[in-house]
Design an enzyme around this catalytic site. Structure first.
Site, mmCIF file in Angstrom:
data_model
loop_
_atom_site.group_PDB
_atom_site.id
_atom_site.type_symbol
_atom_site.label_atom_id
_atom_site.label_comp_id
_atom_site.label_asym_id
_atom_site.label_seq_id
_atom_site.Cartn_x
_atom_site.Cartn_y
_atom_site.Cartn_z
ATOM 1 N N ARG A 1 40.733 33.691 45.689
ATOM 2 C CA ARG A 1 42.068 33.562 46.255
ATOM 3 C C ARG A 1 43.107 33.883 45.183
ATOM 4 N NH1 ARG A 1 40.185 33.988 50.486
ATOM 5 N NH2 ARG A 1 40.243 32.608 52.310
ATOM 6 N N GLU B 1 50.309 38.680 47.037
ATOM 7 C CA GLU B 1 49.655 39.540 48.016
ATOM 8 C C GLU B 1 50.454 39.504 49.326
ATOM 9 O OE1 GLU B 1 45.270 39.401 50.064
ATOM 10 O OE2 GLU B 1 45.380 38.911 47.924
ATOM 11 N N HIS C 1 41.714 43.152 48.457
ATOM 12 C CA HIS C 1 41.181 41.993 49.201
ATOM 13 C C HIS C 1 40.161 42.460 50.244
ATOM 14 C CE1 HIS C 1 42.251 37.650 50.566
ATOM 15 N NE2 HIS C 1 40.942 37.865 50.611
#
Length: 322
Positions: free
Chosen positions: A247, A276, A294
């Site tokens: 994460r 992000e 990602h």
């Protein structure tokens, strides 16, 4: 029953649900229009991935909702406690993408160890003019065999990573999740011909794993504070390689860049970012970073498994509708 599949589903999973008599809505509904759409269409099942947020307000304002499904292992975009309090089923697919993420770890790791992340940038630009210079600059590559891989967040994905590392002849250390009992984990590696081997992976405190590892890969849930900050990096070996496919916000990106510039960290791989989906330009342009958007769990194989597992769980709970 009506299902809104807001972040997509595999063809096979969708077909299973349709054949079982469920009505599917597959258009992408923006977050700010989600509640209105679900009420208009009387949505009883909502399937999401990481892009759609399902907080208490969405659950509270959608009285028809009976089940929320998350494709993947994490549930941090769903208010699980409130949903269950309201009698709503919450399901996910915790094992479906482990293999994909683990393979992505080694895609980045091999690339960083052999400087492929940088040579793939420079060969198209300079390969015809500076071939010999590039060859010399990438001669400082390293091997993985015999080195120590530290896995911070030794859960389902961490175990899949451990199996690959052990198969390459690496030493593996893990930092276990809080609910793990014991100081080691037994890992069984199955081979294509039916043979298998079993190894024990020591599970240690974070500080010891940071100190002993040549490579460190992170597989932890979202954190309130940085897990890897300037202090944590100072405890690592000189020349360590870091990987974050967990994460954004787990690593202090400013501290990471500083450590790379100072030579403490050799290089790093990031599949997730603090900002992000708009990572800092300094991160995007840095030659010692291997980057991906990602996509750790995004393979055709994993998506098929996710779709099938979600469909199977929904049919098991509600039965066939036809």
């Amino acid at each position: 029953m009506n299902i809104l599949i807001n972040d997509g589903i595999s063809t096979k999973g969708g077909k299973m649900l349709q054949e079982a008599g469920f009505k599917l809505f597959t258009q992408k509904v923006p977050q700010d229009k989600l509640v209105r759409f679900m009420n208009d269409k009387h949505i009883e099942i909502l399937l999401v991935r990481g892009n759609t947020q399902v907080p208490m307000e969405v659950i509270e304002d959608t009285p028809s909702l009976k089940l929320i499904g998350r494709g993947g292992s994490r549930l941090d975009n769903i208010d699980v406690e409130y949903a269950e309090e309201m009698g709503i089923h919450v399901i996910n697919t915790p094992f479906a993408s482990s293999q994909s993420v683990a393979e992505m770890v080694f895609a980045h790791l091999f690339g960083l160890a052999r400087n492929l992340h940088d040579s793939n940038r420079n060969m198209p630009l300079e390969g015809d003019l500076n071939f010999s210079d590039l060859k010399r600059s990438y001669a400082n590559a390293i091997e993985l065999k015999g080195k120590t891989l530290g896995i911070v967040g030794y859960g389902r994905i961490g175990k899949a990573v451990a199996k690959m590392a052990l198969g390459l002849g690496m030493k593996v250390l893990g930092v276990a999740h809080e609910n793990h009992e014991g100081d080691a984990d037994e890992v069984k590696i199955d081979f294509h011909d039916g043979q298998s081997l079993t190894f024990k992976v020591p599970l240690l405190e974070l500080e010891e794993v940071l100190k002993e590892s040549d490579f460190i890969t992170l597989h932890v849930p979202r954190q309130e504070h940085y897990l890897i900050d300037e202090l944590a990096i100072s405890k690592m070996k000189d020349g360590v390689i870091l990987l974050n496919l967990a994460r954004g916000g787990v690593i202090d990106e400013v501290a990471l860049i500083k450590a790379i510039e100072e030579g403490k960290v050799r290089s790093a791989a990031l599949d997730v970012f603090e900002k992000e989906p708009t990572p800092e330009l300094q991160i995007l342009m840095h030659p010692q970073l291997s980057l991906s958007p990602h996509v750790g769990g995004l393979t055709i194989d994993a998506q098929n498994r996710i779709g099938v597992e979600l469909a199977e769980q929904i049919i098991s709970i509600f039965g066939k509708q036809n």
